[in-house]
Scaffold this active site. Structure first.
Site, PDB file in Angstrom:
ATOM      1  N   ASP A   1       0.865  -1.173   0.000  1.00  0.00           N
ATOM      2  CA  ASP A   1       0.000   0.000   0.000  1.00  0.00           C
ATOM      3  C   ASP A   1       0.909   1.232   0.000  1.00  0.00           C
ATOM      4  O   ASP A   1       2.146   1.130   0.075  1.00  0.00           O
ATOM      5  CB  ASP A   1      -0.963  -0.035   1.191  1.00  0.00           C
ATOM      6  CG  ASP A   1      -2.202   0.824   0.927  1.00  0.00           C
ATOM      7  OD1 ASP A   1      -2.145   1.705   0.045  1.00  0.00           O
ATOM      8  OD2 ASP A   1      -3.215   0.633   1.604  1.00  0.00           O
TER       9      ASP A   1
HETATM   10  C1  NOJ Z   1      -4.089   3.780   0.130  1.00  0.00           C
HETATM   11  C2  NOJ Z   1      -5.253   2.870   0.343  1.00  0.00           C
HETATM   12  O1  NOJ Z   1      -5.127   2.206   1.568  1.00  0.00           O
HETATM   13  C3  NOJ Z   1      -5.455   1.848  -0.752  1.00  0.00           C
HETATM   14  O2  NOJ Z   1      -6.698   1.245  -0.567  1.00  0.00           O
HETATM   15  C4  NOJ Z   1      -5.339   2.474  -2.093  1.00  0.00           C
HETATM   16  O3  NOJ Z   1      -5.580   1.515  -3.094  1.00  0.00           O
HETATM   17  C5  NOJ Z   1      -3.961   3.074  -2.231  1.00  0.00           C
HETATM   18  N1  NOJ Z   1      -3.766   4.102  -1.218  1.00  0.00           N
HETATM   19  C6  NOJ Z   1      -3.730   3.679  -3.601  1.00  0.00           C
HETATM   20  O4  NOJ Z   1      -4.481   4.803  -3.751  1.00  0.00           O
END
Ligand code: NOJ
Length: 767
Positions: A293
């Site tokens: 993430d």
């Molecule tokens: C953070 C989030 O937790 C995740 O769900 C998301 O896909 C990513 N950022 C990318 O934007």
């Protein structure tokens, strides 16, 4: 006899053809795989270590920013072969231009993969996932993923960061909005169809997109519902209750997996070799690539796992292939290889998996395959997609209460439409609708006008701000003015609303949350209506007019007062682009509500975590028992306000007792549990019939109920339908204390009903 003979021959021929088809399809896939292997091998032979590491780098130049930092010098890095994928931009034109930088300038011409958060639709926004799950309709949910894939690929994308399959039992956690609720069985079914809808088992098509299952793993179990918080959980609980949806997504062929921010029993997911390599790859056989993430690798430093070098080593050795925005791999991986702390094979494996994904997507064949202006023009927010969005939204709303048949409303008379969300485009789409345009959304006011035209006189008053708490508003409004504050005082606004209500036959109060009061970084310790809205609602109820509360919300809320005093409550989540039309359809009875909640609604926050598939304890409390020395609270019931699976209809359904085909089940046999369901009301209606099982005695404690099946039926008034569920040992298996997936002989109960609490029951034995 002759007939039987002919039948056997026919079956044999078909059987043979079936087997042959299987053989030839697996031979075909072997041939395809070896073609891919040859291609990737040849390419990797030409790559330097630095170029391989470049493929592991995922950047975002900004745009739809979803984290605290954005990547720098993106174009230069692409030219130098230091980027494998990019997210945050959309549109065939922009994506073509960015792809050209890679294909024309990088020495090896390797195309980029383009990702984005396409969570509940791309441009055409469907209800938030928690709402979608409330439809309990996997065909419908698959269709939303299919439409999202169509739109995403028409807009240049090849990769979506979805589905989010985290089980969540804590409505304080804002991201409960993004998943399918609290149940592993339903969650797994939804995870599977989402993957099928996105990928269609064939990534080489122009309109299929690679899915990314997230957030692996257990993110929904963050302590106290506080965002990004610690998770400490027994393996038995993990395997039985939290991991199944991730596994279902992997089994359905998910192309990629995203690690979660949380730690798990002391090891953050992004550095967790057991999670990523042993469980995901070795036990589950996952063949795709794993991405972190947003900046999760540098965040390992805050987790206390070491310095930049150390955390990079941990993530690589855990088996994490791609670094989202952290750029730790880019900075440190080569050095780690040089020092022997990470093997070159680890880098090769990671690079190979990413190149394979690009190959499967057909990007080597045609890097611009998703850059088709014509498709973008015709497919984004097409009439058909908008029509689907309206139909889907109707199916997701949940009627929580409807005393005296206040609903459906008559298509005549005067309605007082009150509330800060009644005519509010900004908040209709809900959280994680990064490509959705709120200006194109239909408000509830507009929807009512569309549905009833001039036959109803609509009076409007805002009545209150979503919140009056200035600090809170600042916190929520980071992406824009979701909570707009009126210049008038709260008293003035309430007075105007009361005067408006006095002139009407019925009050429709549209209250709830602003879109970003749920979603990432939106945990709340108080999940009731904001005080400003509570005051408004109380004043409206005091007028004596019938009040319909239309809720917009991304989480189960505490609605104890509302449930006691407001005659009708319709939960509409955040219904997406067409929400206003869909809400009006339901309010006026064009669609009879059929949604059922997939996460329990607590009576107060003190009951959290609250979920239906709990354990019995040694001192269970049963209503009517003397409460001393029982597992209960002094000040609140054990039960939720609205249980998992609950939702009313404008008609009523009656369930017969369960009839079992046999009350003994053998380990290789099947039994059938059936009920007759009758529509006892006056309207046609859809019902989701739910089947739960309880294992009465186990080698480990077993939940008091577990969902094991559900079926949807539509019944005309007076109509009865028999609904049957087949039960075999597969429905009785669980992970025991050795983490073996087993069934155990003994006594079981089967429950069938309209929700997890109101059920008929019968007993059977597994021999
Ligand atoms: C953070 C989030 O937790 C995740 O769900 C998301 O896909 C990513 N950022 C990318 O934007």
């Amino acid at each position: 006899m002759k007939k039987l003979h002919t039948l056997l021959i026919i079956l044999m021929v078909f059987g043979f053809l079936g087997v042959n088809a299987q053989v030839s399809s697996s031979a075909k896939s072997r041939a395809e795989n070896s073609k891919m292997d040859n291609f990737v091998n040849t390419l990797m032979k030409k790559m330097t270590l630095a170029e391989k590491i470049g493929q592991l780098n995922l950047v975002t130049p900004g745009g739809a920013v979803t984290g605290a930092v954005v990547s720098k010098d993106v174009d230069t890095k692409i030219r130098n072969g230091e980027v494998g994928g990019l997210f945050g931009i959309t549109g065939p034109d922009k994506i073509r231009k960015t792809q050209e930088i890679a294909v024309n300038n990088f020495r090896l011409h390797i195309p980029l993969i383009f990702g984005l958060d396409v969570i509940h639709g791309h441009k055409t926004i469907f209800p938030i996932p928690l709402g979608l799950s409330s439809s309990w309709d996997t065909t419908l949910i698959k269709k939303t993923a299919r439409i999202a894939a169509n739109e995403a690929t028409a807009d240049g994308l090849s990769w979506v960061f979805s589905p989010m399959v985290d089980i969540a039992r804590d409505p304080r956690w804002g991201r409960i909005a993004e998943g399918a609720g609290e149940d592993p069985f339903l969650g797994s079914q939804i995870a599977k169809v989402m993957i099928e809808g996105y990928q269609e088992n064939n990534l080489s098509k122009d309109n299929t997109v690679m899915a990314c299952v997230k957030h692996y793993a257990l993110y929904g179990a963050a302590e106290a519902g506080r965002e990004y918080n610690t998770v400490d959980m027994s393996k038995v609980r993990m395997y039985n209750e939290y991991l199944p949806p991730y596994k279902a997504a992997v089994d359905a062929g998910a192309g990629s997996v995203m690690t979660s921010f949380n730690d798990i029993n002391g090891v953050p997911a992004t550095a967790n070799k057991w999670l990523v390599t042993d469980l995901l790859r070795k036990q589950w056989g996952f063949k795709g690539f794993v991405v972190t993430d947003y900046t999760a690798i540098p965040e390992l430093i805050n987790h206390g796992m070491g310095d930049d070098m150390k955390v990079t080593e941990l993530a690589l050795n855990a088996g994490v292939d791609m670094d989202m925005v952290g750029e730790e791999y880019l900075r440190h991986a080569a050095q780690l290889v040089k020092e022997g702390k990470v093997s070159e094979k680890t880098i090769d494996d990671a690079c190979r998996r990413i190149l394979e994904a690009k190959y499967k997507l057909g990007l080597f064949e045609d890097p611009y395959r998703y850059c088709n202006d014509e498709r973008a023009k015709t497919e984004l927010m097409s009439d058909a997609n908008l029509k689907a969005a309206r139909e889907v939204a109707e199916r997701c709303f949940v009627l929580l209460k409807n005393n005296d048949q206040v609903l459906p409303l008559k298509k005549s008379g005067t309605i007082a439409l009150i509330g800060p969300l009644a005519d509010n485009k900004r908040n209709m789409l809900g959280t994680w609708s990064v490509s959705g345009d709120p200006q194109k959304s239909v408000t509830i006011m507009q929807g009512i006008k569309n549905v009833v035209g001039n036959s109803v006189n609509i009076l409007y008053a805002k009545g209150a701000n979503i919140s009056d708490d200035t600090e809170f508003i600042k916190h929520v409004n980071v992406f824009g003015e979701e909570i707009s504050v009126d210049k008038r005082s709260p008293e003035e606004m309430i007075n105007e609303a009361v005067e408006t209500a006095d002139k009407a036959d019925v009050v429709v109060a549209v209250l709830g949350e602003a879109a970003d009061m749920t979603g990432e970084s939106s945990s709340m310790s108080n999940i009731s209506l904001q005080e400003s809205q509570e005051n408004l609602l109380k004043a409206l109820v005091k007028t004596g007019k019938p009040v319909v509360l239309v809720l917009m919300n991304g989480r189960p809320m505490t609605l104890t007062w509302e449930n006691e005093h407001v005659p009708a409550i319709l939960d509409t989540w955040f219904g997406g682009t067409e929400a206003g039309n869909a809400v009006a359809d339901v309010l006026f009875g064009n669609y009879n509500p059929s949604g059922k909640i997939t996460a329990s609604f607590p009576r107060n926050v003190g009951q959290i975590p609250i979920y239906y598939n709990q354990f019995n304890t040694g001192r269970p409390f049963h209503p009517g028992d003397s409460p001393k020395f029982k597992s209960d609270y002094l000040d609140v019931a054990n039960t939720p306000l609205y249980p998992f699976g609950y939702g009313l209809s404008y008609t009523t359904f009656k369930y017969s007792d369960i009839s079992l085909s046999n009350n003994t089940l053998s380990s290789n046999g099947k039994i059938t549990a059936s009920v007759n369901v009758t529509n006892t009301g006056t309207r046609s209606g859809k019902e989701t019939v739910q089947m739960y099982i309880r294992d009465m005695v186990g080698s480990i404690t077993r939940p008091i109920k577990e969902l094991k099946g559900f079926k949807q039926i539509t019944l005309e008034p007076g109509e009865t339908q028999k609904v049957s569920f087949t039960i075999s040992v597969n429905d009785l298996k669980f992970y025991n204390s050795d983490l073996k997936y087993v069934y155990e002989t003994g006594d079981f109960k089967v429950f069938i009903g309209t929700n997890s609490q109101d059920v008929k029951e019968a007993d059977f034995k597994l021999k």
